[in-house]
Design a protein around this motif. Structure first.
Motif, PDB file in Angstrom:
ATOM      1  N   GLN A 124       2.802   0.634  -1.307  1.00 50.09           N
ATOM      2  CA  GLN A 124       3.874   1.576  -1.617  1.00 50.09           C
ATOM      3  C   GLN A 124       4.198   2.441  -0.409  1.00 50.09           C
ATOM      4  N   ARG A 141       6.393   0.515   1.783  1.00 46.80           N
ATOM      5  CA  ARG A 141       7.761   0.424   1.236  1.00 46.80           C
ATOM      6  C   ARG A 141       8.554   1.688   1.577  1.00 46.80           C
ATOM      7  N   ARG A 195       0.063  -2.192 -10.651  1.00 47.74           N
ATOM      8  CA  ARG A 195       1.325  -1.843 -10.004  1.00 47.74           C
ATOM      9  C   ARG A 195       2.294  -1.278 -11.036  1.00 47.74           C
TER      10      ARG A 195
END
Length: 536
Positions: A301, A304, A111
């Motif tokens: 991601q 998000r 990450r």
């Protein structure tokens, strides 16, 4: 073999963090992790060769190339765990996501930890162009060229997707034309998603909807006070500016371990995962078909970014997410669902293109080709439904994190210029706002005013202090804000270039006179006595 025990992936709120590297950035990251309540230990990169490592690893080998190489070597010896790699540039960020994809869906997760990316997302959440300027029309302006500016451009290109609206960004600085040309060369998909140009002077910009100042600039004076200004530079900011987050490794590391930061993204993925299970898809049948705890970072991601855009979608229909339970009266209209589904498809397409995907007749994950990177109208109906579904699910997704959708209730506010608030005015005005909220329990109150009179400003201070309403300031481009109102201008959620007209649901007038012919009028004396109200 190195072993991270039973972690199996980055769990927000992880208690054990090992930071490898002796750079200043590594030190800032250590402070941020400690502030998040983690047990932090620091080590030299060479310690990774010792054989026993546990906890969440954060790597900073001094450069992005060296850090990614070290992450690759370390991951090859791990059975499970998370390696957070310190990144500074956009290219480094995408390289880290590519490394995660390369490692597949095994027990090792990579990450990126990127202060500029974290700050850019924070700016979009706290000072969004779609809420600052009524209607969101025009161009987003970035004053100054810097590495943070790259992340800000990309954040705007991911976010500036509303019905009938594509990203438009102008970077203003003496070296902006060359800087933008270099950015477009490094990120060719920008030209497919929207428009970004470099301008030497602000006079080359028309219809600016927001200004993000990454450096002090004399060009600020070229813009009207009716254009919201977000100050991301050092030094003294203009009085009416809103201060935004600047890249800060300590803050980025602290938010990295904050479980609340992923609550909306997790709710979005959970809805997708549960629906896929109901449709007969087996867990693990494809990389995205995994529970959040095991989900590869690139799919986290994507969730998000989709979560970041929820506020933009709701603002496009005059609504927002607030704390509380969902009111049964809220429904998306069929037209709203279709318009927002188009915007969702454009947003998704932008994220995919920035991640290296291209159009192809057949899907090929290895080559990053997909037939869905096509105009919305050319997609099969079942694929269009994939864009409609996340729109329809917004209320239920928000409900899982204790939030609800409320449509805005715009109320115009005016007062006699000579009126002075009496002793009981504050108490009575708060009571008035409470009455309005009781009559419209499914709405969020927005006061729209010019701030021209002392009584208007006093009323606004009361509403903001008690969080009874949001503030929208009507400030025509040819007028400057009164000096007494500049601090309130910086707190305004929205700026309007013209007064609120017939679209106001109510009109509140503060003064001894009662305007004739005003529709849906609420009149209150300076002393606080309620003289006229639709419910009296």
């Amino acid at each position: 073999m190195l072993n991270l025990g039973r972690l199996g992936g980055l769990v927000p709120g992880a208690r054990r963090v090992m930071i490898f590297g002796d750079t200043d950035i590594a030190g800032e990251v250590a402070r941020g992790a400690a502030r998040a309540g983690c047990r932090v230990s620091r080590h030299d990169i060479s310690y990774l060769q010792s054989g026993v490592v546990s906890g969440t690893l954060i790597l900073d080998a001094g450069s992005e190339t060296a850090t990614l190489a070290e992450a690759r070597r370390t991951a090859s010896r791990l059975e499970s765990g998370t390696i957070a790699v310190v990144m500074e540039s956009w290219n480094g960020f995408t390289a880290a996501l590519a490394l995660d994809a390369e490692l597949g869906t095994g027990g090792v997760r990579v990450r990126p930890l990127c202060a500029a990316e974290d700050a850019a997302r924070s700016v979009m959440r706290r000072h969004p162009w779609w809420r600052l300027n009524d209607g969101g029309a025009g161009t987003a302006v970035i004053l100054g060229t810097c590495s943070f500016g790259e992340h800000l451009v990309v954040a705007l290109f991911r976010a500036m997707h509303l019905p009938g609206r594509m990203p438009q960004v102008v970077v203003v600085a003496p070296d902006a034309p060359g800087w933008v040309a270099g950015l477009r060369q490094r990120l060719p998909p920008l030209d497919e998603i929207g428009s970004v140009i470099g301008a030497v002077r602000a006079t080359e910009v028309s219809e600016a909807c927001v200004i993000y100042a990454t450096a002090p600039s004399a060009e600020i004076t070229s813009f009207s006070a009716a254009v919201p200004l977000v100050w991301l530079a050092g030094g003294e900011a203009p009085a009416h500016a809103r201060r935004g987050a600047r890249p800060d490794w300590t803050s980025a590391a602290q938010s990295f371990f904050d479980p609340k930061n992923d609550s909306r993204a997790k709710a979005i993925h959970d809805f997708y995962y549960e629906a896929a299970l109901r449709d007969g898809n087996a867990p693990g049948s494809r990389p995205s078909m995994m529970a959040w705890a095991a989900l590869p970072e690139r799919f986290r991601q994507a969730s998000r970014y989709q979560g970041d855009h929820v506020a933009a979608k709701l603002a496009a229909i005059g609504a927002r997410a607030v704390a509380g339970r969902q009111d049964w009266r809220f429904r998306f209209s069929a037209g709203e669902v279709e318009a927002l589904a188009r915007a969702e498809h454009e947003r998704w397409s932008a994220v995919q293109r920035l991640d290296g995907w291209r159009f192809g007749e057949k899907r090929d994950d290895a080559a990053r080709l997909t037939p869905f990177l096509a105009p919305y109208d050319s997609l099969p109906p079942e694929i269009q439904d994939r864009d409609r579904m996340p729109v329809r699910q917004i209320p239920a997704q928000l409900a899982r994190i204790g939030q609800a959708v409320r449509r805005d209730l715009k109320v115009s506010l005016s007062a006699n210029a000579e009126a002075v608030p009496g002793i009981a005015f504050g108490y009575q005005f708060r009571a008035l706002l409470a009455q309005i909220a009781a009559h419209y329990p499914d709405r969020h109150l927005v006061l729209c005013t010019s701030l021209r009179s002392a009584l208007e400003r006093r009323a606004v201070v009361i509403a903001l202090k008690k969080k009874l309403a949001s503030l929208c300031v009507a400030l025509p481009p040819d007028l400057a804000a009164p000096a007494e109102a500049e601090h309130l201008l910086a707190q305004a959620e929205t700026l309007m270039a013209s007064p609120l007209g017939a679209e106001a649901a109510l009109h509140i007038h503060l003064g001894d006179d009662v305007p004739a012919g005003t529709r849906r009028l609420v009149a209150m004396t300076p002393g606080g006595s309620l003289r006229v109200a639709p419910w009296l």
